[in-house]
Scaffold this motif. Structure first.
Motif, mmCIF file in Angstrom:
data_model
loop_
_atom_site.group_PDB
_atom_site.id
_atom_site.type_symbol
_atom_site.label_atom_id
_atom_site.label_comp_id
_atom_site.label_asym_id
_atom_site.label_seq_id
_atom_site.Cartn_x
_atom_site.Cartn_y
_atom_site.Cartn_z
ATOM 1 N N GLU A 1 -22.247 19.690 -21.783
ATOM 2 C CA GLU A 1 -21.001 20.343 -22.184
ATOM 3 C C GLU A 1 -20.700 21.523 -21.262
ATOM 4 O O GLU A 1 -21.590 22.291 -20.925
ATOM 5 C CB GLU A 1 -21.124 20.836 -23.625
ATOM 6 C CG GLU A 1 -19.859 21.379 -24.224
ATOM 7 C CD GLU A 1 -18.854 20.299 -24.565
ATOM 8 O OE1 GLU A 1 -17.663 20.643 -24.641
ATOM 9 O OE2 GLU A 1 -19.240 19.137 -24.757
ATOM 10 N N SER B 1 -17.648 24.709 -20.312
ATOM 11 C CA SER B 1 -16.497 25.459 -20.820
ATOM 12 C C SER B 1 -15.264 25.156 -19.981
ATOM 13 O O SER B 1 -15.365 24.587 -18.882
ATOM 14 C CB SER B 1 -16.788 26.961 -20.783
ATOM 15 O OG SER B 1 -16.810 27.410 -19.440
ATOM 16 N N ASP B 2 -14.093 25.556 -20.477
ATOM 17 C CA ASP B 2 -12.851 25.368 -19.728
ATOM 18 C C ASP B 2 -12.912 26.099 -18.393
ATOM 19 O O ASP B 2 -12.466 25.583 -17.370
ATOM 20 C CB ASP B 2 -11.653 25.872 -20.533
ATOM 21 C CG ASP B 2 -11.356 24.994 -21.736
ATOM 22 O OD1 ASP B 2 -11.700 23.787 -21.709
ATOM 23 O OD2 ASP B 2 -10.771 25.511 -22.703
ATOM 24 N N GLU B 3 -13.476 27.303 -18.391
ATOM 25 C CA GLU B 3 -13.570 28.079 -17.163
ATOM 26 C C GLU B 3 -14.496 27.402 -16.154
ATOM 27 O O GLU B 3 -14.207 27.358 -14.953
ATOM 28 C CB GLU B 3 -14.061 29.505 -17.453
ATOM 29 C CG GLU B 3 -13.085 30.350 -18.236
ATOM 30 C CD GLU B 3 -13.079 30.050 -19.737
ATOM 31 O OE1 GLU B 3 -14.064 29.470 -20.261
ATOM 32 O OE2 GLU B 3 -12.078 30.368 -20.391
ATOM 33 N N GLU B 4 -15.610 26.858 -16.645
ATOM 34 C CA GLU B 4 -16.531 26.147 -15.759
ATOM 35 C C GLU B 4 -15.870 24.898 -15.171
ATOM 36 O O GLU B 4 -16.079 24.579 -14.004
ATOM 37 C CB GLU B 4 -17.793 25.737 -16.516
ATOM 38 C CG GLU B 4 -18.685 26.898 -16.886
ATOM 39 C CD GLU B 4 -19.806 26.500 -17.829
ATOM 40 O OE1 GLU B 4 -20.885 27.100 -17.725
ATOM 41 O OE2 GLU B 4 -19.610 25.590 -18.662
#
Length: 112
Positions: free
Chosen positions: A91, A93-96
């Motif tokens: 999983e 994050s959006d930033e990643e």
């Protein structure tokens, strides 16, 4: 994702596409695409999202979710369309995700 503009820009740039190329392929004006990428478009239409999802090779449901539309019956989705990579990194994050797309753009630009 509150400010999804950088995500759309990273998607486009990771595929080394210009706004004009996307416009030509999707019939979505480059001005609209530019506004979408800069965050000036607050709620793009589902039709526009479908065209972009198809062209960029990402899940339509993912784009709908990114811009804040409810996705009925949403099943667990991999955040990256390349299944093998998603299973290895887990999983993100959006930033990643935006950073990974930017890095992919960098790698592809070195191959030219």
């Amino acid at each position: 994702m509150e400010n999804y503009g950088p995500y759309f820009k990273a998607l486009r740039e990771s595929k080394q596409l210009t706004l004009r190329e996307v416009e030509k392929a999707t019939d979505v004006s480059n001005a609209y695409l530019s506004q979408l990428e800069s965050g000036k478009i607050k709620q793009p239409s589902p039709l526009t999202l479908h065209k972009l999802a198809t062209y960029y090779g990402v899940s339509y449901e993912l784009l709908m979710e990114k811009v804040g539309y409810p996705v009925p019956g949403k099943q667990e989705q991999a955040r990256i369309s390349t299944g093998a990579a998603a299973h290895r990194i887990g999983e993100i994050s959006d930033e990643e995700e935006v950073e990974l797309l930017n890095y992919l753009k960098f790698i592809r630009s070195r191959k030219k």
